[in-house]
Design an enzyme around this catalytic site. Structure first.
Site, PDB file in Angstrom:
ATOM      1  N   TYR A 157       8.718  35.486  63.701  1.00  0.00           N
ATOM      2  CA  TYR A 157       7.790  36.228  62.834  1.00  0.00           C
ATOM      3  C   TYR A 157       8.358  37.594  62.452  1.00  0.00           C
ATOM      4  CZ  TYR A 157       3.449  38.593  61.402  1.00  0.00           C
ATOM      5  OH  TYR A 157       2.492  39.289  60.708  1.00  0.00           O
ATOM      6  N   ASN A 229      13.857  38.198  68.380  1.00  0.00           N
ATOM      7  CA  ASN A 229      12.679  38.887  67.846  1.00  0.00           C
ATOM      8  C   ASN A 229      11.607  38.961  68.937  1.00  0.00           C
ATOM      9  OD1 ASN A 229      11.170  39.992  65.514  1.00  0.00           O
ATOM     10  ND2 ASN A 229       9.897  38.166  65.732  1.00  0.00           N
ATOM     11  N   SER A 269       9.405  36.262  69.091  1.00  0.00           N
ATOM     12  CA  SER A 269       9.983  34.959  69.439  1.00  0.00           C
ATOM     13  C   SER A 269      11.491  35.066  69.529  1.00  0.00           C
ATOM     14  CB  SER A 269       9.619  33.904  68.384  1.00  0.00           C
ATOM     15  OG  SER A 269       8.230  33.700  68.308  1.00  0.00           O
ATOM     16  N   SER A 307       4.859  34.810  72.318  1.00  0.00           N
ATOM     17  CA  SER A 307       6.251  34.586  71.949  1.00  0.00           C
ATOM     18  C   SER A 307       6.561  33.100  71.844  1.00  0.00           C
ATOM     19  CB  SER A 307       7.173  35.227  72.999  1.00  0.00           C
ATOM     20  OG  SER A 307       8.518  35.211  72.572  1.00  0.00           O
ATOM     21  N   GLY A 308       7.310  32.744  70.828  1.00  0.00           N
ATOM     22  CA  GLY A 308       7.799  31.379  70.682  1.00  0.00           C
ATOM     23  C   GLY A 308       9.262  31.345  71.098  1.00  0.00           C
TER      24      GLY A 308
END
Length: 391
Positions: A157, A229, A269, A307-308
């Site tokens: 993102y 990120n 992420s 978070s991914g």
């Protein structure tokens, strides 16, 4: 004559050094392990990486107009000229607040049949569709009429800096990343899908690293590419040093007019792609992907709720493994010999993240929001303080 030659030589050296951004090792950051020629995922023979970087506008965010700070990254395991050439692969998610399409079939079949694309959260769909169209236009399946496939597209993102609801990634950008894909040295920092990303309290983005290892009489390469990120500034750790805590009052992100979201500090992420030429089967590549969080943890990541953290690993060995109707024979590294590959993965992930931060430059985005680059000079001073700086 000798004096003129010396002057010319020194100018050439300086020109080369100024043309390339410094990387973590250039600043004296110590890491374990031996890197490949480029210290990049492209040290794995055949792997190609391409970017499309989209930067335009400044000031107040006007949805659909910008400012724009985003892009697309393309990774081809065997290079785009090979067309349909599946590789053994597997994936793993540390925390699933993110997306990587195509992973259900990847797990089921054991093969990665497509390039890996990385972009921003809201552009996964357009990237997926553009890749499918490119397959048709480029005859990716080389004459097959009844093919089907599930493109692998991952995201992080970038709405802190980018007009993410303006949907600025288009088919032309996907094609640019694909067409620009190449081996050798690759750019890092504010490029491709990593353009508008932030990491551990500073500007983040795209980073890469590699390791060369010896197993019995064979030499293998592990290469990593990250789109970083994630993370909170107090957690930033470099070479075991609490850099984030030392720089807590230095160059903090500036959030002026926040996007309407529930974003918490540290949310974000990380996408990690691990490549190797070692002969690993899908269940072993799952073990490789499972080790990625250890490298992330060394830099300060913990896999927060927002978070991914999604990872994929593939092997370029066994080029004839995929067959439609014939049996195939494959080589497999014994599990008892896999430890050097696991260690190389951890080391490469750690360095790739720090390389992303070292290469990233300060960026101002929507509404004047600003993310500052990790200051090289202050980093060096902190590492000196803890006696962790390579001379």
């Amino acid at each position: 004559m000798n004096r003129l030659f010396l002057i010319f030589f020194l100018i050439s050296i300086c020109s080369t050094s100024f043309a390339q951004k410094p990387r973590a090792r250039d600043l004296g950051v110590p890491f374990n392990g031996t890197t490949g020629q480029f210290n990049a995922i492209t040290d794995v023979k055949g792997v190609e990486v391409g970017y499309s970087t989209i930067i335009s506008g400044s000031g107040e965010n006007r949805v659909g107009k910008g400012p724009v700070r985003t892009g697309v990254t393309a990774i081809f395991p065997r290079g785009k000229a090979q067309k349909f050439s599946p590789v053994f692969a597997n994936w793993y998610s540390l925390n699933g607040n993110g997306e990587m399409t195509g992973t259900t079939w990847l797990t089921e079949s054991g093969f990665l049949e497509t390039p890996i694309m990385i972009t921003n959260t809201n552009s996964v769909g357009v990237v997926r569709d553009a890749v499918l169209k490119w397959y048709v236009d480029s005859d990716w399946y080389q004459g097959e009429e009844w093919w089907y496939t599930y493109p692998v597209v991952a995201e992080t993102y970038d709405g802190f800096l980018n007009d993410i609801y303006g949907f600025h990634v288009e088919e032309k950008h996907v094609l640019e990343a694909i067409n620009n894909s190449s081996g050798g040295q690759i750019a890092e920092g504010n490029v491709g899908g990593g353009t508008g990303m932030m990491c551990l309290g500073f500007k983040g983005g795209t980073g890469t690293s590699s390791r060369i290892i010896q197993i019995l009489d064979s030499t293998y390469t592990v290469g990593v590419l990250v789109q970083a990120n994630f993370g909170r500034k107090p957690s930033l750790t470099i070479a075991g040093v609490p850099v984030g805590k030392e720089l807590m009052d230095t160059l903090n992100n500036e959030l002026k007019l926040p996007p309407q979201s529930y974003r918490q500090e540290g949310d974000g992420s990380i996408i990690v792609v691990v490549a190797t030429d070692a002969p690993l089967l899908p269940h072993q590549l799952k073990r490789i992907a499972n080790r990625v969080p250890i490298g992330i943890g060394l830099t300060g990541g913990i896999g927060t709720n927002g978070s991914g953290d999604i990872f994929i690993a593939f092997s370029t060995a066994n080029p004839d493994a995929f067959q439609r109707y014939d049996f195939s024979e494959v080589n497999m590294l014994p599990n008892d010999l896999i430890d050097p590959l696991l260690e190389a993965t951890v080391q490469s992930v750690e360095e790739a993240i720090i390389n992303a931060m070292i290469a990233a430059e300060t960026m101002e985005g929507i509404n004047g929001n600003k993310s500052y680059a990790l200051p090289h000079g202050l980093l060096v001073e902190v590492l000196k303080k803890y006696n962790r700086l390579n001379k």
